[in-house]
Design a protein around this motif. Sequence first.
Motif, PDB file in Angstrom:
ATOM      1  N   ASP A   1      49.289  43.701  84.582  1.00  0.00           N
ATOM      2  CA  ASP A   1      48.967  43.979  85.986  1.00  0.00           C
ATOM      3  C   ASP A   1      48.626  42.708  86.761  1.00  0.00           C
ATOM      4  O   ASP A   1      49.183  42.455  87.822  1.00  0.00           O
ATOM      5  N   PHE A   2      47.703  41.935  86.228  1.00  0.00           N
ATOM      6  CA  PHE A   2      47.129  40.837  87.011  1.00  0.00           C
ATOM      7  C   PHE A   2      46.728  39.641  86.151  1.00  0.00           C
ATOM      8  O   PHE A   2      46.587  39.739  84.928  1.00  0.00           O
ATOM      9  N   LEU A   3      46.508  38.543  86.870  1.00  0.00           N
ATOM     10  CA  LEU A   3      45.797  37.394  86.313  1.00  0.00           C
ATOM     11  C   LEU A   3      44.381  37.458  86.885  1.00  0.00           C
ATOM     12  O   LEU A   3      44.210  37.520  88.106  1.00  0.00           O
ATOM     13  N   PHE A   4      43.367  37.474  86.009  1.00  0.00           N
ATOM     14  CA  PHE A   4      41.978  37.558  86.431  1.00  0.00           C
ATOM     15  C   PHE A   4      41.324  36.193  86.216  1.00  0.00           C
ATOM     16  O   PHE A   4      41.403  35.642  85.124  1.00  0.00           O
ATOM     17  N   VAL A   5      40.694  35.678  87.254  1.00  0.00           N
ATOM     18  CA  VAL A   5      40.098  34.355  87.156  1.00  0.00           C
ATOM     19  C   VAL A   5      38.633  34.417  87.592  1.00  0.00           C
ATOM     20  O   VAL A   5      38.344  34.841  88.715  1.00  0.00           O
ATOM     21  N   CYS A   6      37.730  34.004  86.716  1.00  0.00           N
ATOM     22  CA  CYS A   6      36.324  33.873  87.118  1.00  0.00           C
ATOM     23  C   CYS A   6      36.238  32.695  88.075  1.00  0.00           C
ATOM     24  O   CYS A   6      36.514  31.557  87.698  1.00  0.00           O
TER      25      CYS A   6
ATOM     26  N   ASN B   1      34.480  31.348  92.149  1.00  0.00           N
ATOM     27  CA  ASN B   1      33.684  31.609  93.342  1.00  0.00           C
ATOM     28  C   ASN B   1      32.576  32.623  93.033  1.00  0.00           C
ATOM     29  O   ASN B   1      32.242  33.463  93.865  1.00  0.00           O
ATOM     30  N   GLY B   2      32.051  32.579  91.822  1.00  0.00           N
ATOM     31  CA  GLY B   2      30.959  33.474  91.426  1.00  0.00           C
ATOM     32  C   GLY B   2      31.419  34.815  90.910  1.00  0.00           C
ATOM     33  O   GLY B   2      30.755  35.427  90.086  1.00  0.00           O
ATOM     34  N   GLY B   3      32.567  35.301  91.365  1.00  0.00           N
ATOM     35  CA  GLY B   3      33.047  36.617  90.954  1.00  0.00           C
ATOM     36  C   GLY B   3      34.337  36.521  90.172  1.00  0.00           C
ATOM     37  O   GLY B   3      34.568  35.544  89.462  1.00  0.00           O
ATOM     38  N   ILE B   4      35.174  37.564  90.303  1.00  0.00           N
ATOM     39  CA  ILE B   4      36.482  37.546  89.647  1.00  0.00           C
ATOM     40  C   ILE B   4      37.559  37.656  90.712  1.00  0.00           C
ATOM     41  O   ILE B   4      37.600  38.634  91.465  1.00  0.00           O
ATOM     42  N   SER B   5      38.421  36.655  90.783  1.00  0.00           N
ATOM     43  CA  SER B   5      39.573  36.720  91.672  1.00  0.00           C
ATOM     44  C   SER B   5      40.737  37.331  90.919  1.00  0.00           C
ATOM     45  O   SER B   5      40.972  37.011  89.757  1.00  0.00           O
ATOM     46  N   VAL B   6      41.445  38.218  91.604  1.00  0.00           N
ATOM     47  CA  VAL B   6      42.582  38.922  91.024  1.00  0.00           C
ATOM     48  C   VAL B   6      43.847  38.354  91.656  1.00  0.00           C
ATOM     49  O   VAL B   6      43.940  38.262  92.887  1.00  0.00           O
TER      50      VAL B   6
ATOM     51  N   ALA C   1      35.056  26.566  91.719  1.00  0.00           N
ATOM     52  CA  ALA C   1      34.233  26.604  90.503  1.00  0.00           C
ATOM     53  C   ALA C   1      34.744  27.633  89.493  1.00  0.00           C
ATOM     54  O   ALA C   1      34.029  28.559  89.141  1.00  0.00           O
ATOM     55  N   PRO C   2      35.991  27.480  89.041  1.00  0.00           N
ATOM     56  CA  PRO C   2      36.535  28.481  88.117  1.00  0.00           C
ATOM     57  C   PRO C   2      35.993  28.318  86.696  1.00  0.00           C
ATOM     58  O   PRO C   2      35.690  27.213  86.260  1.00  0.00           O
ATOM     59  N   TYR C   3      35.883  29.439  85.987  1.00  0.00           N
ATOM     60  CA  TYR C   3      35.510  29.413  84.578  1.00  0.00           C
ATOM     61  C   TYR C   3      36.636  30.067  83.779  1.00  0.00           C
ATOM     62  O   TYR C   3      37.777  29.635  83.861  1.00  0.00           O
ATOM     63  N   GLY C   4      36.324  31.147  83.056  1.00  0.00           N
ATOM     64  CA  GLY C   4      37.334  31.746  82.190  1.00  0.00           C
ATOM     65  C   GLY C   4      38.369  32.552  82.946  1.00  0.00           C
ATOM     66  O   GLY C   4      38.234  32.826  84.142  1.00  0.00           O
TER      67      GLY C   4
ATOM     68  N   ILE D   1      54.919  31.216  81.023  1.00  0.00           N
ATOM     69  CA  ILE D   1      54.064  30.493  81.955  1.00  0.00           C
ATOM     70  C   ILE D   1      52.624  30.494  81.453  1.00  0.00           C
ATOM     71  O   ILE D   1      52.084  31.540  81.100  1.00  0.00           O
ATOM     72  N   ALA D   2      52.039  29.312  81.395  1.00  0.00           N
ATOM     73  CA  ALA D   2      50.633  29.187  81.037  1.00  0.00           C
ATOM     74  C   ALA D   2      49.833  28.990  82.317  1.00  0.00           C
ATOM     75  O   ALA D   2      50.295  28.333  83.248  1.00  0.00           O
ATOM     76  N   TYR D   3      48.657  29.589  82.367  1.00  0.00           N
ATOM     77  CA  TYR D   3      47.768  29.417  83.508  1.00  0.00           C
ATOM     78  C   TYR D   3      46.500  28.752  83.021  1.00  0.00           C
ATOM     79  O   TYR D   3      45.947  29.117  81.989  1.00  0.00           O
ATOM     80  N   SER D   4      46.053  27.772  83.789  1.00  0.00           N
ATOM     81  CA  SER D   4      44.857  27.047  83.390  1.00  0.00           C
ATOM     82  C   SER D   4      43.977  26.837  84.614  1.00  0.00           C
ATOM     83  O   SER D   4      44.462  26.458  85.676  1.00  0.00           O
ATOM     84  N   THR D   5      42.694  27.120  84.451  1.00  0.00           N
ATOM     85  CA  THR D   5      41.775  26.741  85.519  1.00  0.00           C
ATOM     86  C   THR D   5      41.245  25.360  85.207  1.00  0.00           C
ATOM     87  O   THR D   5      40.979  25.032  84.049  1.00  0.00           O
ATOM     88  N   ILE D   6      41.112  24.545  86.221  1.00  0.00           N
ATOM     89  CA  ILE D   6      40.655  23.171  86.045  1.00  0.00           C
ATOM     90  C   ILE D   6      39.413  23.014  86.904  1.00  0.00           C
ATOM     91  O   ILE D   6      39.502  22.991  88.124  1.00  0.00           O
ATOM     92  N   ARG D   7      38.278  22.979  86.227  1.00  0.00           N
ATOM     93  CA  ARG D   7      37.013  22.989  86.950  1.00  0.00           C
ATOM     94  C   ARG D   7      36.354  21.623  86.901  1.00  0.00           C
ATOM     95  O   ARG D   7      36.023  21.130  85.824  1.00  0.00           O
ATOM     96  N   SER D   8      36.153  21.032  88.050  1.00  0.00           N
ATOM     97  CA  SER D   8      35.398  19.788  88.124  1.00  0.00           C
ATOM     98  C   SER D   8      33.940  20.082  88.420  1.00  0.00           C
ATOM     99  O   SER D   8      33.044  19.378  87.964  1.00  0.00           O
ATOM    100  N   THR D   9      33.693  21.148  89.167  1.00  0.00           N
ATOM    101  CA  THR D   9      32.327  21.501  89.548  1.00  0.00           C
ATOM    102  C   THR D   9      31.469  21.758  88.322  1.00  0.00           C
ATOM    103  O   THR D   9      31.765  22.645  87.536  1.00  0.00           O
ATOM    104  N   GLY D  10      30.421  20.965  88.151  1.00  0.00           N
ATOM    105  CA  GLY D  10      29.486  21.191  87.051  1.00  0.00           C
ATOM    106  C   GLY D  10      30.065  20.903  85.685  1.00  0.00           C
ATOM    107  O   GLY D  10      29.518  21.313  84.677  1.00  0.00           O
TER     108      GLY D  10
END
Lengths: 248, 207
Positions: free
Chosen positions: A177-182, A184-189, A168-171, A127-136
Amino acid sequence: MRKLIYFSLVIAICACADDSANPIGGLSGTGTGGSLASFLVTNNNLYVLAGDELLTYNLENENRLLYTSSLKLPSLLETIAPYENYLFLGSSNAVHFLNRDNPDQPQLISTYQHFTACDPVVAKGSIAYSTIRSTGCRGATSGPDLLDAIDISDISNPRVLYSRFVDAPYGLAINDDFLFVCENGGISVFSTSSTNEPVFVANNKIGDGVAYDIILKDDFLIVVTSEGIFNVTYDLAGNMQILGQITS
Amino acid sequence: MQRCCEKLRYSRTLNNHTHRNLADMKGYKTLVLFSLLAILLGLTSCFETFGEVTFPEGETNGYKPIYANSEDLSIVFEATRPVDNAGKIYLYGDLILLNERFKGLHLIDNQDPSNPQNLGFLRISGATDMAVRNQVLYVNQYEDLLAVDVSDINNIRLIAREEKVLAIDGGNQVPPVSGFYFECVDLSKGTVIGWEMATINNPKCFY
């Protein structure tokens, strides 16, 4: 005996001098980039994104840059990540999956289309995970911000498994253990253990800045934010703690 | 001013294009829902964001073009400096390379993660991304790709410079990120090789 002590002293002094003068000098092999990287070095190759082209160089002779191929793709390329024998290229409107059977000349296998947005990619299992950011993101002044899970068990036919709104996801980064996503300003786990669907566990602010990208290091994360870099640990409830930092 | 208006229209066209792409994806129920939402969001932001761009008087933050031949291209290891505009990161052993966008690389010793040490700053104007293999640093300098021998940080040796290989056709005429005022390009000053965030005066362009 005295000679041995002198000798040890000399070695100790040299070692110290070496450490401070040559921070890179003592190391060999290759390193690791974040998920937003547009440069990738593998065993003997350098891959560089240049507009809509992937440029490939052979590095076996370290005293030169030997250009070996370029591959033109139909969209503006933004991120490159290695996975097994593949390369994942995030672009302005698609994720491209390439093989590197011939590492000097990667070949396109398939493409997963999405909206006009920016999108780093990581993968675990099939499984590949991708963030798709339109914001900015350039060229995408509207549109949703998403986290997509893509089934790549048949990499010639990638299929979206799940899509969820994020902010507003980035890297991003993934380990056992987890998928970490930058986001909402922080890191979502997110937990990815039980289902195809990433299950939200927690969001952590890292300092006062906006988190951009993550590199996994053994048992902690190196996070770059708008303030600088942070070393961060996490527990199994997804809560994070800052170990150390270098900020402005 | 005319250029800027053209740019605004360009943004609108992109929006429409996005909507068309969304409409094509009929296969997935969820995506259709997202599309509808996106169109609604898109229309709102279209009118709000692009209907009324006003240009500020005096000094403001924005992008400033960097012209060829105006830059010091030498690569020098210098004293530490504050992290001001953090970009990409690269981990090489326990050494972190942190990009200071368009300026160079902070070198950070991360052997003790509870006490990382800033070792110094490798000045490389125009740098935005990097990778390392066997003590050779691969880094961009604006649109050039460099291979740099950093085995002795105080005696840096340029192995190769591939000129202009990272150039995007026409891609430098606007800043790399949308949503900012920028100093309009003056081609009489030369080719634009990159952009930097700076304090700019009476900007008349926006992207």
